[in-house]
Design a protein around this motif. Structure first.
Motif, mmCIF file in Angstrom:
data_model
loop_
_atom_site.group_PDB
_atom_site.id
_atom_site.type_symbol
_atom_site.label_atom_id
_atom_site.label_comp_id
_atom_site.label_asym_id
_atom_site.label_seq_id
_atom_site.Cartn_x
_atom_site.Cartn_y
_atom_site.Cartn_z
ATOM 1 N N PHE A 97 0.903 -1.289 -0.039
ATOM 2 C CA PHE A 97 0.038 -0.030 -0.045
ATOM 3 C C PHE A 97 0.692 1.151 0.066
ATOM 4 O O PHE A 97 1.884 1.449 0.864
ATOM 5 C CB PHE A 97 -1.141 -0.054 1.128
ATOM 6 C CG PHE A 97 -1.714 1.500 1.268
ATOM 7 C CD1 PHE A 97 -2.881 1.415 0.403
ATOM 8 C CD2 PHE A 97 -1.538 2.277 1.959
ATOM 9 C CE1 PHE A 97 -3.491 2.439 0.433
ATOM 10 C CE2 PHE A 97 -2.315 3.501 2.093
ATOM 11 C CZ PHE A 97 -3.583 3.639 1.345
ATOM 12 N N VAL A 99 1.705 5.077 0.532
ATOM 13 C CA VAL A 99 1.230 6.278 1.109
ATOM 14 C C VAL A 99 1.651 7.485 0.341
ATOM 15 O O VAL A 99 0.872 8.556 -0.108
ATOM 16 C CB VAL A 99 1.822 6.241 2.584
ATOM 17 C CG1 VAL A 99 1.170 7.644 3.013
ATOM 18 C CG2 VAL A 99 1.318 5.163 3.366
ATOM 19 N N TYR A 105 3.826 0.620 2.532
ATOM 20 C CA TYR A 105 3.702 -0.330 3.624
ATOM 21 C C TYR A 105 3.493 -1.783 3.035
ATOM 22 O O TYR A 105 2.986 -1.795 1.819
ATOM 23 C CB TYR A 105 2.175 -0.051 4.465
ATOM 24 C CG TYR A 105 2.323 0.702 5.496
ATOM 25 C CD1 TYR A 105 3.014 0.409 6.544
ATOM 26 C CD2 TYR A 105 1.910 2.148 5.475
ATOM 27 C CE1 TYR A 105 3.290 1.512 7.549
ATOM 28 C CE2 TYR A 105 1.855 3.096 6.268
ATOM 29 C CZ TYR A 105 2.572 2.738 7.544
ATOM 30 O OH TYR A 105 2.677 3.903 8.363
ATOM 31 N N SER A 140 -2.737 -7.000 0.980
ATOM 32 C CA SER A 140 -3.275 -5.975 0.226
ATOM 33 C C SER A 140 -3.004 -6.442 -1.312
ATOM 34 O O SER A 140 -2.040 -6.249 -1.729
ATOM 35 C CB SER A 140 -2.279 -4.742 0.762
ATOM 36 O OG SER A 140 -2.834 -3.577 0.163
ATOM 37 N N VAL A 148 -5.675 -2.716 1.194
ATOM 38 C CA VAL A 148 -5.531 -1.857 2.427
ATOM 39 C C VAL A 148 -6.209 -0.610 2.092
ATOM 40 O O VAL A 148 -6.010 0.227 1.032
ATOM 41 C CB VAL A 148 -4.176 -1.577 2.780
ATOM 42 C CG1 VAL A 148 -4.078 -0.240 3.919
ATOM 43 C CG2 VAL A 148 -3.388 -2.680 3.406
ATOM 44 N N GLN A 149 -7.206 0.123 3.176
ATOM 45 C CA GLN A 149 -7.669 1.337 2.900
ATOM 46 C C GLN A 149 -7.371 2.241 3.872
ATOM 47 O O GLN A 149 -6.829 1.693 4.956
ATOM 48 C CB GLN A 149 -9.128 1.058 2.885
ATOM 49 C CG GLN A 149 -9.655 0.316 1.887
ATOM 50 C CD GLN A 149 -9.787 0.782 0.195
ATOM 51 O OE1 GLN A 149 -9.661 1.956 0.362
ATOM 52 N NE2 GLN A 149 -9.454 -0.260 -0.695
ATOM 53 N N THR A 150 -7.403 3.357 4.024
ATOM 54 C CA THR A 150 -6.992 4.424 4.756
ATOM 55 C C THR A 150 -7.919 5.506 5.167
ATOM 56 O O THR A 150 -8.725 5.803 4.105
ATOM 57 C CB THR A 150 -5.637 5.027 4.515
ATOM 58 O OG1 THR A 150 -5.417 5.759 5.481
ATOM 59 C CG2 THR A 150 -5.542 5.713 3.413
ATOM 60 N N ASP A 151 -8.192 6.086 6.220
ATOM 61 C CA ASP A 151 -8.884 7.427 6.345
ATOM 62 C C ASP A 151 -8.210 8.460 6.015
ATOM 63 O O ASP A 151 -8.998 9.737 6.330
ATOM 64 C CB ASP A 151 -9.414 7.365 7.862
ATOM 65 C CG ASP A 151 -8.353 7.489 8.915
ATOM 66 O OD1 ASP A 151 -7.146 7.553 8.559
ATOM 67 O OD2 ASP A 151 -8.807 7.655 10.082
ATOM 68 N N GLU A 155 -4.686 6.190 9.821
ATOM 69 C CA GLU A 155 -5.514 4.912 10.324
ATOM 70 C C GLU A 155 -5.663 3.902 9.032
ATOM 71 O O GLU A 155 -6.301 4.285 7.993
ATOM 72 C CB GLU A 155 -6.772 5.023 11.210
ATOM 73 C CG GLU A 155 -7.806 3.938 11.553
ATOM 74 C CD GLU A 155 -7.164 3.633 13.076
ATOM 75 O OE1 GLU A 155 -7.237 2.627 13.486
ATOM 76 O OE2 GLU A 155 -6.727 4.590 13.832
ATOM 77 N N TYR A 156 -5.389 2.994 9.056
ATOM 78 C CA TYR A 156 -5.217 1.932 7.844
ATOM 79 C C TYR A 156 -6.036 0.565 8.399
ATOM 80 O O TYR A 156 -6.339 0.102 9.316
ATOM 81 C CB TYR A 156 -3.846 1.193 7.827
ATOM 82 C CG TYR A 156 -3.044 2.427 7.231
ATOM 83 C CD1 TYR A 156 -2.912 2.812 6.014
ATOM 84 C CD2 TYR A 156 -2.345 3.082 8.389
ATOM 85 C CE1 TYR A 156 -2.004 3.994 5.803
ATOM 86 C CE2 TYR A 156 -1.329 4.348 7.958
ATOM 87 C CZ TYR A 156 -1.359 4.746 6.709
ATOM 88 O OH TYR A 156 -0.535 5.834 6.287
ATOM 89 N N SER A 184 -7.514 -3.179 11.842
ATOM 90 C CA SER A 184 -6.916 -1.821 11.768
ATOM 91 C C SER A 184 -5.720 -1.625 12.338
ATOM 92 O O SER A 184 -5.351 -2.207 13.230
ATOM 93 C CB SER A 184 -7.877 -0.586 12.430
ATOM 94 O OG SER A 184 -7.907 -0.820 13.706
ATOM 95 N N GLN A 187 -1.332 4.245 12.999
ATOM 96 C CA GLN A 187 -0.267 4.686 12.752
ATOM 97 C C GLN A 187 0.572 5.459 14.227
ATOM 98 O O GLN A 187 1.703 5.345 14.614
ATOM 99 C CB GLN A 187 0.064 5.469 11.773
ATOM 100 C CG GLN A 187 1.509 5.764 11.431
ATOM 101 C CD GLN A 187 1.846 6.828 9.976
ATOM 102 O OE1 GLN A 187 0.913 7.539 9.865
ATOM 103 N NE2 GLN A 187 2.734 6.285 9.128
#
Length: 382
Positions: A97, A99, A105, A140, A148-151, A155-156, A184, A187
């Motif tokens: 994933f 960033v 990641y 992922s 993987v998803q993130t806000d 937060e993953y 989840s 980080q």
């Protein structure tokens, strides 16, 4: 006379507008085609890809590298080596994933969520073996929307396939309470945890196996059950959620036949044939640029005896795209992709639209030395 002529012209215009219907041919929505030359260092098929800021990141699992393609120049920008041993060793990576271009990641088979930079140097790693309830690992991978998803705030989120691994005889309401499907990582706190969201008992309809596909909007997670038309919109905090039944005229043949069959006494080909007689959700992805939700589904179909069912298990010969409004998930359009053309697990969203790869192994136009994708723009359907 002049006013009458203008009136007739206006009437004709509105009449044409009212009778105009959206095309049922998915190829009519192609707005761009890209072709990138590749060599033997790039796998023509991948299990993980991600678009970010004009670049396409592509996992070469057979070579343990990540290729980065510059989509504007249609060239390979660089390659990142994923070391297996040593100070930068990752063991067995399970996707990635991105960033940003210097923070990637990597989930691994060794219950680690590692962070590497753009040169492949390991910056940190986080172990979650003691946090995994059934000793499962998360991945992922674009395949089945297991990425993987993130806000966007550290937060993953990952799918944890505990429910999928529970024996059918033990899959009950208590199991749903004990094994939440979303894991989840925070980080800032450097901590893992399960989200509070629990799968409702309505998903016990077939009482065999429960699995999901995962996507995200700017403020929520989207979880689709692979054996039904059920979609959950879950707040990033994991407490609040809404349940939707996605309408579909083509993905309806969900069945328990495969799970009730005496699979141990049948050949692998017979089992795959039986499995794909029923409908299944292959993935889901959200388009933030046009506020659309795409669901990829297999409608269910018999495989003839002269076909290689094992190869079919790798990638269906065609699939359905169901397009939903991102506000309330109402159905806008469903399209059937042409046979033996596109890969069902290869896709990404960018500013131009939905991108699919016409690189099916049975596509006569497929060339192993090229990475080809078509851009579909469905904005006109809104």
């Amino acid at each position: 006379m002049k006013k009458k002529l203008l009136f007739l012209l206006a009437l004709g215009h509105f009449s044409c507008s009212e009778t105009k219907t959206a095309s049922d041919n998915p190829l009519d929505y192609i707005t761009d085609t890209a072709s990138i030359s590749i060599d033997l260092k790039v796998d023509p098929y991948t299990r993980t890809m991600q678009y970010l800021d004009g670049d396409l990141y592509w996992w070469n699992a057979n070579r343990q590298t990540i290729s980065i393609f510059d989509l504007s120049k249609k060239t390979i920008k660089k390659s990142i080596k994923l070391e297996q041993e040593g100070p930068n060793g990752l063991g067995m990576p399970l996707g990635f994933f991105v960033v940003n271009n210097d923070s990637i990641y990597i989930p691994t088979m060794a219950y680690q969520f590692a962070l590497i930079n753009g040169e492949g140097r390991k910056l940190s790693q986080y172990d979650y073996f003691n946090d995994s309830k059934l000793g499962g690992v998360f991945v992922s991978m674009t395949r089945f929307s297991n990425t993987v998803q993130t806000d966007g705030n550290g937060e993953y989120f990952f799918l944890m396939g505990d429910l999928k691994n529970i024996l059918p005889s033990e899959l009950n309401e208590e199991a749903l309470k004990n094994y939440p499907p979303i894991f989840s990582f925070n980080q800032k706190k450097e901590e893992f945890d399960y989200l509070e969201f629990k799968a409702p008992k309505s998903l016990l309809r077939f009482n065999n196996s429960i699995d999901f596909g995962l996507a995200a909007t700017s403020n929520s997670l989207l979880l689709i059950n692979d054996q039904s038309n059920t979609l959950f919109e879950i707040d990033f905090n994991g407490f609040d959620y809404k349940e939707f039944t996605l309408k579909s005229d083509l993905i309806q043949n969900f069945s328990n036949e495969y799970w009730n069959a005496p699979r141990m006494s049948q050949s692998p080909s017979e089992n795959i044939n039986l499995l794909y007689k029923s409908s299944i959700n292959l993935g889901v992805v959200f388009d933030p640029y046009n506020n659309l939700l795409f669901r990829f589904g297999w409608p269910g179909e018999d495989i003839s005896n002269d076909e290689d069912a094992m190869k079919f298990g790798y990638t269906p010969r065609y699939f359905i795209i169901s397009i939903y409004d991102g506000k309330d998930y109402t159905l806008i359009k469903e399209l059937t992709l042409p046979r033996n053309t596109y890969l069902s697990h290869h896709y990404f969203i960018n500013e131009k639209g939905l991108n699919l790869f016409p690189m099916h192994p049975d596509n006569p136009s497929f060339e192993e030395d090229k990475l080809v994708f078509h851009t579909f723009n469905f904005a006109s359907l809104r």
